[in-house]
Write an enzyme that holds these catalytic residues in place. Structure first.
Site, PDB file in Angstrom:
ATOM      1  N   LYS A 124      56.525  59.217  28.714  1.00  0.00           N
ATOM      2  CA  LYS A 124      57.260  60.200  29.523  1.00  0.00           C
ATOM      3  C   LYS A 124      56.396  60.492  30.756  1.00  0.00           C
ATOM      4  CE  LYS A 124      60.002  64.374  28.743  1.00  0.00           C
ATOM      5  NZ  LYS A 124      61.242  63.917  29.341  1.00  0.00           N
TER       6      LYS A 124
HETATM    7  N1  PMP Z   1      65.492  59.722  27.433  1.00  0.00           N
HETATM    8  C1  PMP Z   1      64.941  60.246  28.537  1.00  0.00           C
HETATM    9  C2  PMP Z   1      64.796  59.377  29.730  1.00  0.00           C
HETATM   10  C3  PMP Z   1      64.503  61.574  28.554  1.00  0.00           C
HETATM   11  O1  PMP Z   1      63.948  62.104  29.654  1.00  0.00           O
HETATM   12  C4  PMP Z   1      64.679  62.368  27.405  1.00  0.00           C
HETATM   13  C5  PMP Z   1      64.241  63.804  27.414  1.00  0.00           C
HETATM   14  N2  PMP Z   1      62.900  63.915  27.081  1.00  0.00           N
HETATM   15  C6  PMP Z   1      65.251  61.780  26.275  1.00  0.00           C
HETATM   16  C7  PMP Z   1      65.657  60.456  26.318  1.00  0.00           C
HETATM   17  C8  PMP Z   1      65.415  62.552  25.003  1.00  0.00           C
HETATM   18  O2  PMP Z   1      64.145  62.783  24.434  1.00  0.00           O
HETATM   19  P1  PMP Z   1      63.860  64.048  23.527  1.00  0.00           P
HETATM   20  O3  PMP Z   1      64.884  64.024  22.464  1.00  0.00           O
HETATM   21  O4  PMP Z   1      62.485  63.809  23.017  1.00  0.00           O
HETATM   22  O5  PMP Z   1      63.969  65.234  24.395  1.00  0.00           O
END
Ligand code: PMP
Length: 296
Positions: free
Chosen positions: A154
């Site tokens: 991320k």
């Molecule tokens: N894909 C992307 C590109 C994201 O930014 C997010 C948000 N963090 C998610 C998927 C979903 O991840 P999470 O469930 O960990 O928030």
């Protein structure tokens, strides 16, 4: 949206400081090159008090994101969780969105940083009441190729791609975008993962070309508990358009049903979909209520 006021406090490198006093360096490598890592975490006002959902998993992903792009991460995860609770408490936040960010100090060269900072801020996040379905389009933008950047991290810079896709989707009159990967398979939305339902089973893109969402992982566990079959595989645009129902999921979005993709409307009523069942079960989980319904 006002994220802070003159009283708001955040955590910065071991100290609690006023948000309006916390400043960064305009020569920061993060600012110039998008070279930083962050998390998005939710805190919920539960009957057990304010609880951060999956705090450890989020901080572990933050550490992993840093490691994948060679940003030093030398903090203790339990201490970071402790500091996060402190930020919530000092600001009197109950339902909140938490944003930890690891960023690099001044460095204009394209080299690994030696000096980095961590900050943790939060803002009020009112409980989401609506159950509006989103209209999505297949984006003209592709997700970054995992051979050019570790897409499972991320990392701030990756979100230029997300901003472009969301902006394009809105300009075309949709609520949100769905991006394909380099092989033209369904990847994810700009800030959420995707599931589709077909003939009583769920399908979701396998890991490799997507951010491994913590909500996605949570739903896979919930599916096992509720005896819902969920298959992680490669999915095509046709698979999505021929689905009975589909939804997006993420920490911020939780679970949002999709009304349509491009001009194709999903035939199954949302309230009768597996997604709606998971939406209720997820809500119970984050609020620490244990009465999962049985899915027959
Ligand atoms: N894909 C992307 C590109 C994201 O930014 C997010 C948000 N963090 C998610 C998927 C979903 O991840 P999470 O469930 O960990 O928030």
């Amino acid at each position: 949206m006002q994220y802070y006021n003159s009283k708001t406090l955040l955590y910065l490198d071991g100290e609690i400081v006023k948000s309006e006093d916390a400043k960064t360096d305009l020569y920061s490598q993060s600012l110039h090159y998008g070279y930083a890592a962050f998390e998005g975490i939710r805190a919920y006002n539960t009957h057990n008090g304010t609880r951060i959902f999956k705090a450890k998993a989020h901080y572990q992903r933050l550490k992993k994101s840093c490691e994948l792009v060679h940003i030093p991460f030398n903090w203790d995860i339990n201490d970071l969780i402790h500091q996060t609770y402190k930020v919530l408490e000092l600001n009197n936040f109950k339902d909140a969105y938490i944003r930890p960010l690891v960023y690099c100090h001044a460095n204009m060269s394209l080299t690994e940083p030696s000096n980095v900072s961590i900050m943790i801020c939060a803002w009020d996040w009112a409980a989401y009441l609506g159950d509006k379905l989103v209209r999505v389009c297949i984006s003209n933008y592709q997700r970054p190729n995992p051979k050019s950047t570790p897409i499972q991290a991320k990392v701030s810079g990756h979100y230029v791609n997300s901003i472009l896709a969301t902006t394009e989707a809105k300009a075309r009159g949709y609520d949100e975008a769905v991006l394909l990967d380099q092989g033209n398979f369904i990847a994810e939305a700009p800030g959420a993962n995707l599931f589709l339902e077909k003939n009583g089973k769920l399908y979701t893109p396998e890991l490799g070309n997507i951010l491994p969402g913590i909500t996605r992982a949570t739903l896979l566990v919930l599916c096992k508990k509720l005896d819902i079959e969920c298959i992680e595989t490669q999915l095509t645009v046709t698979d999505l358009k021929q689905a009975d129902s589909a939804f997006l999921c993420g920490t911020a979005a939780e679970i949002i049903g999709m009304k349509s993709v491009d001009e194709t409307v999903f035939p199954l009523k949302w309230s009768e979909s597996i997604g709606a069942t998971l939406q209720r079960a997820y809500k119970c989980l984050v609020l620490e209520k244990t009465n999962y319904e049985v899915f027959i």
